[in-house]
Design an enzyme around this catalytic site. Structure first.
Site, PDB file in Angstrom:
ATOM      1  N   HIS A  49       0.733  -1.289  -0.031  1.00 37.30           N
ATOM      2  CA  HIS A  49      -0.083  -0.132  -0.007  1.00 37.30           C
ATOM      3  C   HIS A  49       0.705   1.380  -0.094  1.00 37.30           C
ATOM      4  O   HIS A  49       2.114   1.082   0.614  1.00 37.30           O
ATOM      5  CB  HIS A  49      -0.962  -0.029   1.363  1.00 37.30           C
ATOM      6  CG  HIS A  49      -1.877  -1.192   1.350  1.00 37.30           C
ATOM      7  ND1 HIS A  49      -1.977  -1.971   2.376  1.00 37.30           N
ATOM      8  CD2 HIS A  49      -2.694  -1.412   0.371  1.00 37.30           C
ATOM      9  CE1 HIS A  49      -2.824  -2.770   2.398  1.00 37.30           C
ATOM     10  NE2 HIS A  49      -3.308  -2.475   0.862  1.00 37.30           N
ATOM     11  N   ASP A  52       2.287   1.882   3.439  1.00 39.46           N
ATOM     12  CA  ASP A  52       3.311   0.960   3.845  1.00 39.46           C
ATOM     13  C   ASP A  52       4.739   1.255   3.669  1.00 39.46           C
ATOM     14  O   ASP A  52       5.577   0.899   4.397  1.00 39.46           O
ATOM     15  CB  ASP A  52       2.829  -0.617   3.116  1.00 39.46           C
ATOM     16  CG  ASP A  52       1.696  -1.371   3.529  1.00 39.46           C
ATOM     17  OD1 ASP A  52       1.368  -1.214   4.350  1.00 39.46           O
ATOM     18  OD2 ASP A  52       1.074  -2.113   2.654  1.00 39.46           O
TER      19      ASP A  52
END
Ligand code: GLO
Ligand code: MG
Length: 344
Positions: A49, A52
Site C-alpha cells: 500500500h 506501507d
C-alpha cells in the site's frame, strides 16, 4: 517446461490478528523485520500500500514522500527483494468514508485523485510499474445514494488521471463484489475488463484476480483467470481460498478446495503466467488462533501448495485427458482428475 515462479505478498499478510469483533492477539512486527522474513519464506516480491512504504504520507510533501520511498527501495535492494506493485490505501481516511473516486463530496474526490498521484510517485521511487486498485469503498449501502452510471464515469476519470500522470504505469483493478460495501461498482473480472476499454489507454489497464473475491461473486476463479488471459489482462493475482459466501476469509491457497486451487494453477501454468515477469501474488491471512512464532505458516504453506499443484498439473496423463474429452466421457475425466489429486 520448467517455469520458475516468483512469489509475492504484502506486509499486511503478517498481522496481529485483529478482526471486527476482537483486538490484536499477536505483537506487531516492524516493517524492516517483516522484510527480513520474505526470502526465508521463499518470496521475492513485496506488494505495497502507498502508506506501507511511506507512513503518514498525507502529512508530507511530494519531495519528502519520494525521499522516503527511495529509502525503502534501498532497503528492498539490500534484502534482494523487488516491489511488485503499489496500491493507494483509499479506504481509511475520513475523507473517503463515502467512497474515494465516487464520493458524493467533490473535495473528497479531489483528495483521492491527489493521493493517487502521490501513490504513483511512490511506485516510481520503488521501481515498480504496476499499480493495483482495490476500489474498496466505491459502491453503495443504499442504492439510491449514488448514480451508478456517473460512478463508472468517475472511476474511468480517476484511472485516466493516473494514466496521464505517468505513461509507464499499468493499472490492475482488483474486483470484489462486496465488503466493505454492500454492493461494489466493479464486482467481477468482466466489469474490470470492460471498464478498461472506456479508459484512454486500455492496454495499460487490466486486472488483479483474487480467488476469494471471485468466490464471493459466485464465480469460478480459474474461469475468471481464463477470461482475463484471453484479453491479455491478467496483470497479477491474489491467490487465497474462501469457504462459500461468508466474509472475505483470505485463507491459505488451496486449503478449502484443493481442486479449485488445482484449476487455477492449471490455467496459469498452461498459459505461461509469470513469463512476462508477473508474480504469483498471495493475499492470505493467518488465522487469529495462530501464536506469534507460527503466524507466517499461511504464507509458506500457500507457496508450497501452489508449487505442488504445478507438479500435479504437469504430471497428469494429458493424452488420456484428450482422449476422454474427445469421447465426451466426462465422468471418467472427473475420476481421472480426482485420482490424480489423490495421488493415485
Ligand atoms: C481486500 C483486498 C485487499 C487488497 C490490498 C491491495 O479485500 O483483497 O487485501 O488486495 O489492499 O490493494
Ligand atoms: Mg486482495
Amino acid at each position: 517446461m520448467a517455469g520458475k515462479y516468483r512469489f509475492s505478498f504484502g506486509p499486511w499478510n503478517i498481522h496481529e490478528g485483529a478482526d471486527p469483533f476482537g483486538p490484536a492477539v499477536r505483537r506487531p512486527i516492524t516493517f524492516a523485520k517483516k522484510l527480513k522474513m520474505y526470502k526465508k519464506l521463499g518470496f521475492d516480491g513485496v506488494q505495497f500500500h502507498d502508506d506501507d512504504a511511506v507512513p503518514n504520507m498525507d502529512e508530507l510533501n511530494t519531495n519528502q514522500i519520494v525521499r522516503k520511498a527511495k529509502q525503502v527501495c534501498k532497503l528492498l535492494e539490500s534484502e534482494g527483494l523487488a516491489a511488485e506493485f503499489v496500491a493507494p490505501r483509499l479506504w481509511e481516511d475520513p475523507r473517503t468514508i463515502d467512497g474515494a473516486y465516487t464520493s458524493n463530496d467533490a473535495t473528497s474526490r479531489t483528495y483521492a485523485k491527489e493521493r493517487s498521484r502521490r501513490m504513483i510517485d511512490i511506485a516510481d521511487a520503488l521501481g515498480t510499474k504496476l499499480i493495483v486498485l482495490w476500489l474498496a469503498r466505491e459502491g453503495t449501502y443504499v442504492r439510491e445514494a449514488k448514480d451508478s452510471k456517473v460512478a463508472v464515469e468517475q472511476i474511468v476519470g480517476a484511472i485516466n488521471d493516473m494514466l496521464a500522470y505517468n505513461s509507464q504505469m499499468k493499472i490492475a483493478i482488483e474486483p470484489k463484489p462486496n465488503e466493505p460495501m454492500d454492493q461494489a461498482y466493479i464486482p467481477t473480472t468482466g466489469h474490470a475488463v470492460a471498464i478498461s476499454y472506456l479508459t484512454d489507454d486500455p492496454g495499460r489497464v487490466g486486472v488483479n484476480i483474487e480467488t476469494a473475491h471471485v468466490i464471493l461473486a459466485g464465480l469460478d476463479p480459474s474461469d475468471e483467470m481464463g477470461f482475463a488471459l484471453a484479453y491479455d489482462k491478467l496483470f497479477t493475482v491474489h491467490l487465497n481460498d474462501q469457504n462459500g459466501l461468508k466474509f472475505d476469509e483470505d485463507r491459505t491457497f488451496g486449503a478449502i478446495n484443493l481442486r479449485r486451487a488445482f484449476n487455477q494453477v492449471r490455467v496459469l501454468d498452461a498459459y505461461d503466467y509469470g513469463k512476462k515477469g508477473e508474480f504469483v501474488g498471495l493475499d492470505v491471512k493467518a488465522m487469529r488462533t495462530q501464536k506469534q512464532q507460527v503466524a507466517t505458516k499461511h504464507l509458506a504453506n500457500s507457496r508450497t501448495i501452489f508449487l505442488r499443484l504445478v507438479e500435479i498439473a504437469r504430471s497428469i496423463d494429458h493424452k488420456q485427458v484428450k482422449k476422454l474429452i474427445a469421447q465426451r466421457d466426462y465422468e471418467e475425466l472427473d475420476m481421472l482428475i480426482i485420482n490424480h489429486l489423490m495421488g493415485k
